[in-house]
Structures are given as structure tokens and as C-alpha cells.
Design a protein around this motif. Sequence first.
Motif, PDB file in Angstrom:
ATOM      1  N   TYR A 430       6.377  -3.623   6.186  1.00 37.93           N
ATOM      2  CA  TYR A 430       5.841  -3.569   4.827  1.00 37.93           C
ATOM      3  C   TYR A 430       5.882  -4.958   4.182  1.00 37.93           C
ATOM      4  CZ  TYR A 430       5.356  -3.061  -0.142  1.00 37.93           C
ATOM      5  OH  TYR A 430       4.924  -3.247  -1.433  1.00 37.93           O
ATOM      6  N   GLY A 433       3.237  -7.355   5.459  1.00 38.54           N
ATOM      7  CA  GLY A 433       1.850  -6.916   5.432  1.00 38.54           C
ATOM      8  C   GLY A 433       1.240  -6.713   6.798  1.00 38.54           C
ATOM      9  N   LYS A 502       4.476   1.865  -0.127  1.00 40.21           N
ATOM     10  CA  LYS A 502       3.081   1.705  -0.532  1.00 40.21           C
ATOM     11  C   LYS A 502       2.790   2.502  -1.802  1.00 40.21           C
ATOM     12  CE  LYS A 502       0.341  -0.280   1.534  1.00 40.21           C
ATOM     13  NZ  LYS A 502      -0.077  -1.707   1.528  1.00 40.21           N
ATOM     14  N   GLU A 505       4.301   0.609  -4.716  1.00 36.47           N
ATOM     15  CA  GLU A 505       3.487  -0.578  -4.976  1.00 36.47           C
ATOM     16  C   GLU A 505       2.339  -0.270  -5.937  1.00 36.47           C
ATOM     17  OE1 GLU A 505       0.288  -3.002  -2.336  1.00 36.47           O
ATOM     18  OE2 GLU A 505       2.296  -2.922  -1.458  1.00 36.47           O
ATOM     19  N   ARG A 510       3.320  -5.258  -5.597  1.00 36.19           N
ATOM     20  CA  ARG A 510       3.963  -5.631  -4.334  1.00 36.19           C
ATOM     21  C   ARG A 510       5.172  -6.555  -4.547  1.00 36.19           C
ATOM     22  NH1 ARG A 510       3.385  -5.980   1.047  1.00 36.19           N
ATOM     23  NH2 ARG A 510       3.849  -7.965   2.039  1.00 36.19           N
TER      24      ARG A 510
END
Length: 552
Positions: A430, A433, A502, A505, A510
Motif C-alpha cells: 500500500y 503504490g 484504500k 484513503e 493518502r
Amino acid sequence: MEKQNNYYRMILLSSLNKVFADEEPLFFPECCRLSGLYGETVSFQAACSFTGNEKETLRVDISSALKKYIRIRQVISVPSAYPAHVKRDSNYLRYTPGLYPDLLRNLDPDEFVLLPGVWQSLWIDLSLTHDIPGGVYPITVSLINGAELTVASVTAAIEVIPASLPDQELIHTEWFHGDCLADYYNVSVFSEEHWHILENFITLYGKKGMNMILTPIFTPPLDTARGGERTTIQLVEITEENNQYQFDFTRLKRWVAICKASGIKYFEMAHLFTQWGAGFAPKILVMKNGETVRRFGWHTPAIGEYTCFLNQFLPALKEELKILGILDDTWFHISDEPRSAHLESYAAARESVMSHLKGCKLIDALSEYTFYEAGLSERPVCATDHIEPFLQHGVPHLWSYYCTAQCVGVANRFMAMPSERNRIYGIQVYKFGIEGILHWGFNFYNSEYSKEHINPYLVTDSGGSFPSGDAFLVYPGADKNPEESIRLMILNEAIQDHRALKLLEQYIGREAVIKLLEEDLSEPITFDTYPKSSAYLTLTRNKINRTLKQYI
């Protein structure tokens, strides 16, 4: 918490513990407060022991308002003759051959045979669905004797957060070896019985966070001794007449239908050239003059006659993938794990097919940055212990993998490693990316180079070649269904963590998510520097869930 009644003991544990038969586990209260979102599985364990004179059969009872959502299994220890390479670090549980807890087996039906003086473990899964109201739910696991008396019990409290995990964005493939299933169960490849077994294993594959699958258009040229061969598994039937080829994609259609029904979105075609150098064609069987022949293989150089075949095959394959509606979700391989000495041969093999694969997605496991610099890989799949140059250069569409060689410093899933080393991977990919993750063994039941078949219940290290746990995540059950492992469940928890991150986020951004992950650490998370405790993983996941509650 621990409760004791004369000779019986139970200890509440998180899913991250590994309970060895000869070692009393410790209760960590900071690791046993659990929470989860809709769409995930929350797991914990109850370690059990007693000091009687002979084994005793007990009944396992679950008391909870969520009982119908709970599955309970026994953790079985399996033999490991080769648990770790000599090259290793200090972050292993053990290095010595012996019995390692790994296999998860259903109780028969609720009976649990307790052995005197031996620590054993029950594995409890809670599947969170949308019809469960948010809140905290106690789950009591009890051992009941023949007189219907409770002799030991533990209680876990699980908080259900009324928010759903988002769809999985991370692409995840664990190479699926259909030939190994035919070999183990002694059935003919693509017989109806084999198709039934394939469907059973693919169904579980899709349920546990794998959304891309290796598709054997021809027998994958992987882990095969030079000049040797694996059991043929070729989805595409081929007929040759006067140097012209006809292709029958009937079996490929069936494969795709099964995979789609199992939730698999992405398809990776078997490698077009041999492993470690791309020097030769894979084994391809062709019907010629009424006889099935090995038309291509180790006797066929990568460039030449095989190129003429690919010039006919690849356009036909792409057209079929388009008809099946999966061309845009299909990924192609050239050759697995080329090294610097193979740069020229890899480049030549790649060039021979690029006129047909222009605009298609290509991935290969390679860790030499020179391949990327030379324009030979748009989507490199890099080993986690060689990934730093790719990260420093900001390579887009970056993938990562680990295997037997990633035995020092980085995440991995060997049986001898703590489960924390498996689960941290979700947080790492994570943060950086990573577009996709790859591993070579969902169910590889051969020795190294596929020189012989193995029984994974007895041989967990591919015949002393790879540390136990590297080659497979599931066991081939007697009922022709897969039996899961601790390592599979923990890897799935890593994927669930990634999905939860995610989701968070979407609400806080992020940068704020990464700050949350690292705010209590002395150093930022990298692929070789990361928190190694179960407390970090449990508390961080609870912190993520508490933050999400603010936005529900």
C-alpha cells in the motif's frame, strides 16, 4: 485470557500466533481485541492443552449471537525437513527440522481430540456480512466432555464496523498449477474429474484475494529441468497441416467461465518462452497427420520456426480473448526471471512477438534494473530485496514478488517465519503504490525442476529445495477440495488490510494514511525495515477501523 479447570487449559490468541506442540503460547491482551468491516474474515485462535494420561475426545461448542457466521477448524502441524536456508536472519520462529503448525482442517464434525502434554490450537473464523448490525459481539469457545460439562473456555470480543471493504484494486496472482492437481489425484488432464477438481481449487483461489490467474494456454515452462518436462496441461488444441495451424479454444472458454464465476478478473497467459533466459520454446503438442506430437520444446530455439508458429497463434489467441471479453484484462509473459546474462536473448525473444503484442500488457519477474532501462519491461515484477532502484526512479506500474531467495530482511511466508512477516506485506505494498503482487506457488506439488511429484502433506519443502511453505498455500484434500493453511489466511488478512487502507484513503487522503501507519515508529516503513510485532498489526488495524467509524 486463560481459564483452567483441573487438567484442561485454553488460551485466547490472535491469528498471528503459531502454536507449536512443545511450546506453551503466551496470552497477549493487546493482540486479542479485534475488529472488522463488512466483507472480511476476522480470525483468532484458542490454544488448548491438558495433562491427562491418555488422549481425550471433546466437543467444541461456540456460543455467540453470530454463531451462524462462524467456522471453526483445527490447526494441524506438518513435517518440515528443510524449514530455512542457511542464509537467513534472526526473524524466524525456528530453524530446525520438525513439526510446524500450518494446515487448517475441519473438525469431524465438532470433535476435537486432545493429546496429553501437547499444545494444539483451534482456528476460528468470523465472516462479516452486511446483515450483521454494527457493535461488539462476544464469542465463547468451549470444550465439552462426554458428560456434557464445560472443561475449559475462552471468550473473544469482536467489533463489527458497519462499513464495507471496497473492491480490491491490488492485482494478486499466485501461480496456479493445474497439472499438479491431475498428478496428485491421478486423473487425466482435462477429464471431467479434473475439471471438477480445478473448479474446486479455483473457487477458493478467487475467494481468498487472488484476482489474476496463470492460464495454461500451453504447459507453463516453469520450474522444469532443461531437457525435462512437466505433465502436459494445454488449454488450446492445435492442428497442423502444410505449415498452417488451426486452433481450438473450447477448453480455454471453459477455463475462463470457471474463473469468472469465481470472481477472477485478470488472466495471465503462460510464458511464451522458457524460464531463465528465453532460449527455447515451451512444450507445445500439435495434432499432425493424425498423431499428437511434441511440435515445440527444448529442441526448438526461441527464434526461427517457433516464430512462424507464434505469428499465426498470437493473432488467433488475441481474437479469441476479445470474443471472451477479457483481452483488456489479459497480461502476457515473455520469460520468467531473466538475469543480466540473458539480456540479449530476452530482448530477441521479446522483439519476435512485439508486433502482435503492441498495446497489450506485459509483465515478467525480473530484478535487474538494466532491463527496465533498456526498455524491455513496461511493468517489471521486482523481487522485494531488489526493488529499491525501481522505487528510487519512480517506475510506474511497479509490481513486487518474493520467493525462496527472499529469505533475509523482507516479508515472506515460510512456515518457520512468524505470521507477522507474512501480513506486513499488505501495508508495504500500500505505502509504495504497488500495482500488483505475484508469487510462484499456490499449489506446486513437484520437486525442484519438476523431477518428481510430491505429497505436500509429507513433503512441504519440494524435496529439500525450498523452505517449507514457499511452494504452496493449500493442500489437496481427500474430498478433492483444497484444505487451507495458516499462511493463506494471513496473506488474505494482508489483502484485507490493503483494502481497508484504500477505503480510509478515500476519507483522509493518502498522506494522512501513511502518517497513521508510521506515527508510532522510529523509522519509516520500507520493504526491509518494518514493524515486526503482532501488537503493531492488531493495534494499527483497530486504529484504521476506529478512524473509519468517524465517517460512517
